[in-house]
Design an enzyme around this catalytic site. Structure first.
Site, short mmCIF file in Angstrom:
data_model
loop_
_atom_site.label_atom_id
_atom_site.label_comp_id
_atom_site.label_asym_id
_atom_site.label_seq_id
_atom_site.Cartn_x
_atom_site.Cartn_y
_atom_site.Cartn_z
N ILE A 240 0.68 -1.20 0.13
CA ILE A 240 -0.04 0.08 -0.09
C ILE A 240 1.04 1.33 -0.05
O ILE A 240 0.38 2.03 -0.86
CB ILE A 240 -1.07 -0.07 1.07
CG1 ILE A 240 -1.96 -1.23 1.08
CG2 ILE A 240 -1.59 1.17 1.35
CD1 ILE A 240 -2.63 -1.45 -0.16
N ASN B 98 -7.77 -4.57 -5.44
CA ASN B 98 -7.89 -4.22 -3.99
C ASN B 98 -6.53 -3.51 -3.38
O ASN B 98 -6.47 -2.91 -2.26
CB ASN B 98 -7.76 -5.67 -3.24
CG ASN B 98 -7.02 -6.58 -3.89
OD1 ASN B 98 -7.19 -7.10 -5.13
ND2 ASN B 98 -5.65 -6.95 -3.60
N HIS C 92 -11.31 -13.23 -3.53
CA HIS C 92 -10.21 -12.11 -3.30
C HIS C 92 -8.87 -12.76 -3.85
O HIS C 92 -8.70 -14.00 -3.56
CB HIS C 92 -9.96 -11.95 -1.83
CG HIS C 92 -9.24 -10.93 -1.34
ND1 HIS C 92 -7.93 -10.59 -1.59
CD2 HIS C 92 -9.63 -9.75 -0.90
CE1 HIS C 92 -7.46 -9.61 -1.20
NE2 HIS C 92 -8.65 -8.90 -0.71
N THR D 256 -2.82 -12.90 -0.91
CA THR D 256 -1.93 -11.84 -0.35
C THR D 256 -0.82 -12.56 0.47
O THR D 256 -0.69 -13.68 0.51
CB THR D 256 -2.81 -11.11 0.63
OG1 THR D 256 -3.11 -11.86 1.84
CG2 THR D 256 -4.06 -10.52 -0.06
N SER E 231 -3.79 2.16 7.36
CA SER E 231 -4.42 1.52 6.28
C SER E 231 -4.69 0.00 6.66
O SER E 231 -4.20 -0.74 5.80
CB SER E 231 -3.19 1.22 5.04
OG SER E 231 -2.01 0.59 5.77
N ARG F 235 -5.82 -21.56 5.09
CA ARG F 235 -5.26 -20.55 4.79
C ARG F 235 -3.68 -20.92 4.99
O ARG F 235 -2.86 -20.56 4.63
CB ARG F 235 -5.08 -19.30 5.46
CG ARG F 235 -6.21 -18.57 4.83
CD ARG F 235 -6.18 -16.95 5.37
NE ARG F 235 -7.45 -16.37 5.31
CZ ARG F 235 -7.36 -14.96 5.53
NH1 ARG F 235 -6.11 -14.15 5.38
NH2 ARG F 235 -8.57 -14.27 5.62
N ASP G 54 10.56 2.91 6.66
CA ASP G 54 10.73 1.30 6.58
C ASP G 54 11.59 0.43 7.12
O ASP G 54 12.69 1.32 6.92
CB ASP G 54 10.43 0.95 4.76
CG ASP G 54 9.52 -0.43 4.96
OD1 ASP G 54 8.26 -0.48 4.65
OD2 ASP G 54 10.31 -1.46 5.16
N CYS H 201 -9.80 -3.18 2.16
CA CYS H 201 -10.08 -3.16 0.76
C CYS H 201 -11.53 -3.68 0.56
O CYS H 201 -12.19 -3.02 -0.33
CB CYS H 201 -8.87 -3.54 -0.07
SG CYS H 201 -8.81 -5.50 0.15
#
Length: 330
Positions: free
Chosen positions: A11, A309, A176, A179, A119, A194, A35, A149
């Site tokens: 993002i 997204n 979706h 990710t 975010s 997952r 970062d 999103c």
């Protein structure tokens, strides 16, 4: 307005790319990047992007700065948001995915920023704002969550339909893309499904959007359930919603949906036969695929829509940031 980006992942990098390439973002100055990854790595990942392609300008890593098209943006590697120097910053966007409490977010205010925009979901944020759904509730909140999103895709659609016809009940399935929360090969995760390799299977799972929609739209809380299926594509997701309405649908349902989209600041509509890749880098929160519309009787409506997204959500980060800063300057 002067903003800082804390976190330069998917993002953070997409927000910066939009600020630098969109003509309507000329009023935004990104004054600081932070970062914990090495600056050389961050420069490389900004220069080459597997989803959006190479950055069209020049990218160089300098000592303590990222040089983009000849302009140097200060770059720090501070893990503590509160240790940054954010004096003169109108708003810091936290794109780390690690802030979940108000106390954590408030460290951005104590560091000098006037506002913090998160975010992702944050239960303790002063407000969770979804443009086109509940942005009128922003008020004077300084610590704001931009939700998720999927919530940004679903909530404006539900708000528009509920305002027009009333929603009695419904269910939404999010289709979706995979990710970073999923492994590339089978590996332990808290959610057993997952834990399977994300790029080779469709993975049924949950979505935070169900809870967040109830929070953002309390007027329909408990009426719309939700689930998700993660699918092996790298970008662009979809909403498949079946809604039972209180009032009868108009005779021209596609025209009705087209009108809703035209009246919304974040919804779009297409009459084309589209597939997910066609919607890459679209800025809308949701683009309704009109040919996929289905009706049963006078009160059941199926709506299908696409959303990028990453790109669409990053566009909403910019929009909500603008609203917060404009409120301060009014």
């Amino acid at each position: 307005m002067r903003i800082a980006l804390n976190g330069f992942g998917r993002i953070g990098r997409t927000v910066l790319r939009q600020v630098l390439t969109r003509a309507d973002c000329a009023d935004i100055e990104v004054a600081l990047l932070n970062d914990i990854a090495p600056i050389e790595t961050c420069a490389y990942l900004f220069r080459y992007d597997s989803v959006f392609g190479p950055y069209p300008g020049k990218v160089e890593a300098e000592i303590g700065a990222l040089a983009l098209d000849g302009r140097s943006i200060p770059f720090t590697q501070e893990p503590d948001l509160g240790a940054l120097d954010l004096s003169g910053i109108d708003l810091v966007m936290d794109c780390t995915g690690t802030i979940h409490t108000r106390a954590q977010a408030a460290r951005g205010l104590s560091a000098g920023a006037k506002n913090v925009l998160i975010s992702g979901p944050c239960p303790e944020a002063e407000r969770t704002i979804v443009l086109g759904a509940n942005d009128e509730t922003l008020g004077t909140a300084r610590i704001v969550s931009n939700a998720s999103c999927t919530t940004n895709a679903l909530a404006p659609l539900l708000r528009a339909i509920d305002d027009a016809l009333g929603i009695a009940s419904g269910h939404s399935t999010t289709i979706h893309c995979y990710t970073g929360s999923q492994p590339m090969v089978d590996a332990p995760r808290g959610d057993l499904a997952r834990s399977r390799a994300g790029a080779v299977s469709m993975v049924p799972t949950t979505t935070s959007a169900t809870r967040l929609v109830d929070h953002v739209l309390p007027q329909i809380a408990g009426r719309v359930s939700g689930a998700a299926v993660r699918v092996p594509v790298i970008s662009v997701s979809a909403i498949d919603a079946v809604l039972h309405l209180k009032r009868a649908l108009p005779s021209d349902v596609e025209g009705f949906l087209r009108t809703l989209a035209a009246a919304s600041p974040v919804l779009g509509a297409t009459e084309d036969a589209t597939v997910s890749t066609d919607l890459r880098a679209r800025p809308e929160s949701l683009v309704i695929a009109l040919p996929e519309t289905q009706v049963v009787g006078a009160h059941q409506l199926r709506v299908f829509g696409w959303y990028d997204n990453e790109w669409g959500f990053s566009a909403r980060m910019i929009d909500v940031a603008r609203r917060m800063v404009a409120r301060d300057q009014a």
